[in-house]
Design an enzyme around this catalytic site. Structure first.
Site, mmCIF file in Angstrom:
data_model
loop_
_atom_site.group_PDB
_atom_site.id
_atom_site.type_symbol
_atom_site.label_atom_id
_atom_site.label_comp_id
_atom_site.label_asym_id
_atom_site.label_seq_id
_atom_site.Cartn_x
_atom_site.Cartn_y
_atom_site.Cartn_z
ATOM 1 N N LYS A 33 0.859 -1.206 0.000
ATOM 2 C CA LYS A 33 0.000 0.000 0.000
ATOM 3 C C LYS A 33 0.890 1.249 0.000
ATOM 4 O O LYS A 33 1.966 1.215 -0.602
ATOM 5 C CB LYS A 33 -0.967 -0.031 1.190
ATOM 6 N N HIS A 87 -8.896 -3.317 -5.912
ATOM 7 C CA HIS A 87 -8.731 -3.424 -4.460
ATOM 8 C C HIS A 87 -9.829 -2.585 -3.794
ATOM 9 O O HIS A 87 -10.189 -1.513 -4.295
ATOM 10 C CB HIS A 87 -7.347 -2.920 -4.047
ATOM 11 N N GLU A 118 -9.842 -0.649 -1.383
ATOM 12 C CA GLU A 118 -9.477 0.740 -1.068
ATOM 13 C C GLU A 118 -9.615 1.620 -2.316
ATOM 14 O O GLU A 118 -9.991 2.778 -2.237
ATOM 15 C CB GLU A 118 -8.040 0.789 -0.509
ATOM 16 N N GLY A 130 -7.235 -4.874 7.162
ATOM 17 C CA GLY A 130 -6.616 -3.930 8.097
ATOM 18 C C GLY A 130 -7.328 -3.834 9.431
ATOM 19 O O GLY A 130 -7.090 -2.910 10.199
ATOM 20 N N SER A 190 -6.179 -9.159 6.848
ATOM 21 C CA SER A 190 -5.563 -9.421 8.155
ATOM 22 C C SER A 190 -4.857 -10.776 8.259
ATOM 23 O O SER A 190 -4.915 -11.423 9.306
ATOM 24 C CB SER A 190 -6.603 -9.266 9.275
HETATM 25 P P1 PGA Z 1 -4.265 -6.398 5.443
HETATM 26 O O1 PGA Z 1 -4.485 -5.888 3.959
HETATM 27 O O2 PGA Z 1 -3.472 -7.677 5.354
HETATM 28 O O3 PGA Z 1 -3.478 -5.292 6.116
HETATM 29 O O4 PGA Z 1 -5.587 -6.608 6.046
HETATM 30 C C1 PGA Z 1 -4.770 -6.782 2.913
HETATM 31 C C2 PGA Z 1 -5.045 -6.033 1.644
HETATM 32 O O5 PGA Z 1 -5.683 -4.982 1.705
HETATM 33 O O6 PGA Z 1 -4.637 -6.456 0.554
#
Ligand code: PGA
Length: 260
Positions: A11, A104, A106, A180, A220
């Site tokens: 990220k 993704h 996000e 996250g 996560s």
């Molecule tokens: P995370 O993110 O492992 O921090 O939950 C995964 C991702 O967004 O690809």
């Protein structure tokens, strides 16, 4: 048998020094792997785009490459043009990328990328010769309302039914409530969704596509929960965010299942 793919999604984190140190640790560990381990598990590094060139140069150094590939976190839909600040899929290929994350959550939520934009990005990536890693997943509300499979089917349909190739793609299931947050899907929950995705592919593409595509889980993932997830029959790898920043944790995650 499908190989496994372990992806580090940094990220918007890291520095030049962190990239150098991470790759140094990774390549040191990976060079010691057995030939079987090298051919059955692929590692993908997706740093911020400004560090792709540095990472590409370091990965290409003698003895360091295999089985580590480079991936980008995003690309534009167009081949080139007046799109200030954007990066095309061809540029990513030029830098040595093999993969690109597309859709993704996000990007869907924070940058308003809808299914149509995601489908165009998948098309642009495939045309440039990149393998898109298409991310799909439901929100907590959608899961509570029992809409998980329907939401994912709609995301798959919007993209896969419009893209050039249904084989040159990787699908990552990332429930939004797990990204996250420290809340991972239970291995069985993830397996149920992955099985549903294979079922969808069987009906909407073919048996061959369904059984050959790599389906990754993300959300996560950490060294403690990786094994349970990787043991599921329809989970072929992991997309790791926060826990990928530390090379030793990322390696532990990818090696949770030992390869004989
Ligand atoms: P995370 O993110 O492992 O921090 O939950 C995964 C991702 O967004 O690809």
């Amino acid at each position: 048998m499908r190989t496994s793919i372990i992806v580090a999604n940094w990220k918007m984190n890291g520095t030049k020094l962190a990239v150098q140190e991470w790759l140094h640790t990774m390549t040191g560990q990976l060079s010691g792997l057995s030939a079987t381990e090298k051919t059955t598990r692929e590692w993908v590094f997706c740093p911020p785009s400004v560090y792709l060139d540095l990472a590409s140069t370091l990965i290409k150094m003698p003895g360091l490459h295999e089985p580590l590939s480079l991936g980008a976190q995003n690309c534009h839909t167009a081949v080139k043009g007046a799109f200030t600040g954007e990066i095309s899929a061809n540029m990513l290929v030029d830098l040595g990328c093999r993969y690109v994350l597309v859709g993704h959550s996000e990007r869907r939520q924070l940058f308003r990328e809808n299914n149509q934009i995601v489908a165009e990005k998948v098309g642009a990536a495939q045309q440039a010769g990149l393998i898109p890693i298409l991310c799909v997943g439901e929100t907590a509300e959608e899961r509570q309302a029992n809409h998980t499979q329907a939401v994912i089917a709609a995301q798959l349909e919007a993209v896969l039914n419009h893209c050039e190739s249904k084989t040159k793609i990787v699908i990552a299931y990332e429930p939004l409530w797990a990204i996250g947050t420290g809340l991972t899907a239970m291995p069985e929950q993830a397996q149920t969704v992955h099985q549903g995705i294979r079922e969808w592919l069987r009906k909407n593409a073919s048996e061959a596509v369904s059984s050959s595509l790599h389906l990754l889980y993300g959300g996560s993932v950490n060294p403690k929960n990786a094994l349970g997830l990787l043991l599921q029959p329809d989970i072929d790898g992991l997309l790791v965010g926060g826990a990928s920043l530390k090379a030793s944790d990322f390696i532990e995650i990818g090696q949770a299942v030992s390869v004989v």
